[in-house]
Design a protein around this motif. Structure first.
Motif: not given
Length: 491
Positions: A197, A332, A340
């Motif tokens: 992420g 994401s 992620r």
């Protein structure tokens, strides 16, 4: 019944007392201190006896004692379990309850985070979040199929061993092609590092750039989680204003003339939270300024794919001849929050160092998932999903805008953004947004006052209302509740 885990006991038996009572006291103490939760499966009597080095009759007597006291329950053909209805008081025959985990740590530590920044959690509430995608739209079936193919060894290679800290090569190759063709960058797989992420990407980037006392310029209003990251590393934050054309570059230049600025963090495509796009002239000015003063630009392009009226403006990184831009983005928001996968690209030497740092805290990402996503990109599935999500979010943006326009009383005003996942909605100055927020929460509708996004200075009486995660029906209901609260308040 096969237990998922063995439950191990390590008693020290004392002389002069019945062993079965000592065993029952031990197990009861473990229940009281929370180690054994209601419903926990216990070993069978043969297994318990073998584990403790006693005969089976002793183990049977211990369980019978606990069953009689109400600590355990027996289920025919399934076994013995911690009771779901534990005694309210401890039997007097038992020793005092063992102490549970300490309430406070027995060592020094520091918590740099502010509790007031945590989002409000109301079970079952309708949440106008800060602009996250709708997980209900995720291509679950195609992703699961691709994941299964990789796990079964039908991918390009076995993905169950160690891989590069930079991430799966097939996904870096796919992302490099996408960034070069769609966003105008000049990347190679070696100049991309995959992360879990954008927040991890931002932390790693900041950790390499920042020393305690360094000045980091940030947009004001801006993105508080980024501020927390910089502060955690000892940075001094310098707010730079945002207007209808994006970051005020002249203001940044005045800051650079007064002191050394190590880095600038900004969201130029759809500025967070106001949604404005940084204009072309300011982009040229900003790149020249960064090169002149040696400022690293951290460009967070968090929702590039969702632009509705014309072609998205290319990232700053696409026009960077000086090597000053570090570009961060994510899959994401494109696919689903739970997936992620973020990434960082920038000068090759910087990315190499980033990979070494990443290996210290997270040896590598989920290579199976990364390979599956790479396959979906190559097969065109991600592009097809993007088109579907793009159309749906466009519809939802218009639905929220129309619902807000129908509110009577000139309560709100906003500029319809060209893209993104949220509206920046300004309220009349006489409206108390804190009170409105509290009343809406009682109606199970959550909004966040825009004051949360300001580092300094007077805050706009505004709210960032994310629309992507809500259906048109949900959006209409939320705005209906907002209108009811505003009328009730007589604002």
């Amino acid at each position: 019944m096969l237990r998922a885990w063995d439950t191990n006991f390590h008693p020290t038996f004392a002389a002069g007392r019945a062993v079965y009572l000592q065993i029952s006291e031990l197990i009861a103490a473990e229940i009281r201190r929370g180690r054994l939760q209601p419903g926990t499966a216990l070993p069978g009597t043969r297994e318990l006896a073998k584990q403790l080095g006693v005969n089976r009759k002793t183990a049977v007597l211990a369980y019978e004692e606990l069953l009689a006291q109400g600590w355990l329950e027996s289920q025919t053909t399934r076994g013995t379990f911690v009771s779901s209805r534990l005694p309210e008081t401890s039997p007097t025959a038992f020793a005092p309850a063992a102490n549970g985990p300490a309430a406070a740590p027995g060592f020094q530590w520091q918590d740099p985070f502010e509790l007031e920044q945590l989002p409000t959690v109301i079970p079952g509430a309708l949440v106008f979040n800060d602009g996250t995608p709708d997980a209900r739209l995720a291509p679950v079936a195609t992703l699961a199929s691709a994941y299964r193919r990789v796990m079964q060894g039908r991918g390009r290679r076995n993905q169950l061993g160690y891989d590069s800290p930079l991430g799966s090569l097939p996904l870096r190759e796919a992302l490099s092609r996408m960034l070069n063709q769609d966003r105008g960058l000049s990347t190679t797989p070696a100049s991309i590092c995959l992360t879990r992420g954008t927040q991890m990407a931002l932390y790693l980037t900041a950790r390499l750039l920042i020393q305690p006392g360094d000045v980091v310029a940030v947009e004001n209003p801006g993105y508080p989680p980024a501020w927390q990251t910089f502060r955690l590393l000892g940075a001094e934050l310098a707010p730079v204003g945002v207007d209808a054309e994006g970051l005020c570059v002249d203001e940044l230049e005045m800051l650079c003339q007064r002191q050394t600025v190590r880095a600038l963090y900004l969201t130029p495509h759809h500025q967070f939270p106001t949604t404005v796009t940084l204009k072309a002239a300011r982009r040229v000015q900003l790149l020249a300024l960064a090169a002149r003063y040696g400022v690293a630009i951290i460009e967070d392009d968090y929702d590039h794919d969702f632009h509705f009226h014309y072609q998205p403006m290319l990232p700053l990184a696409s026009a960077d001849p000086h090597g000053v831009v570090i570009y961060i983005s994510s899959l994401s928001k494109l696919i689903a929050p739970a997936l992620r996968i973020g990434y960082v690209t920038g000068p090759a030497a910087f990315i190499t160092a980033l990979g070494r740092l990443r290996a210290l805290i997270d040896r590598q990402g989920d290579t199976v998932l990364e390979q599956a996503v790479a396959d979906l990109i190559e097969e065109g599935e991600i592009k097809r999903h993007t088109r579907r999500a793009h159309a749906e979010y466009h519809t939802r943006r218009d639905a929220l805008a129309e619902a807000l326009r129908r509110l009577p009383g000139n309560y709100v005003d906003f500029v319809l953004p060209a893209g993104g996942m949220a509206l920046w909605v300004n309220f009349r100055e006489d409206i108390d947004l804190e009170r409105v927020t509290e009343e809406l929460a009682r109606r199970k509708v959550v909004i966040t006052p825009g004051s949360r996004y300001y580092l300094s200075g007077p805050a706009a009486n505004a709210v960032r209302m994310g629309y992507a995660a809500l259906t048109p029906t949900e959006l209409a209901h939320g705005v209906e509740q907002l209108g009811a609260v505003l009328r009730q308040r007589g604002s």
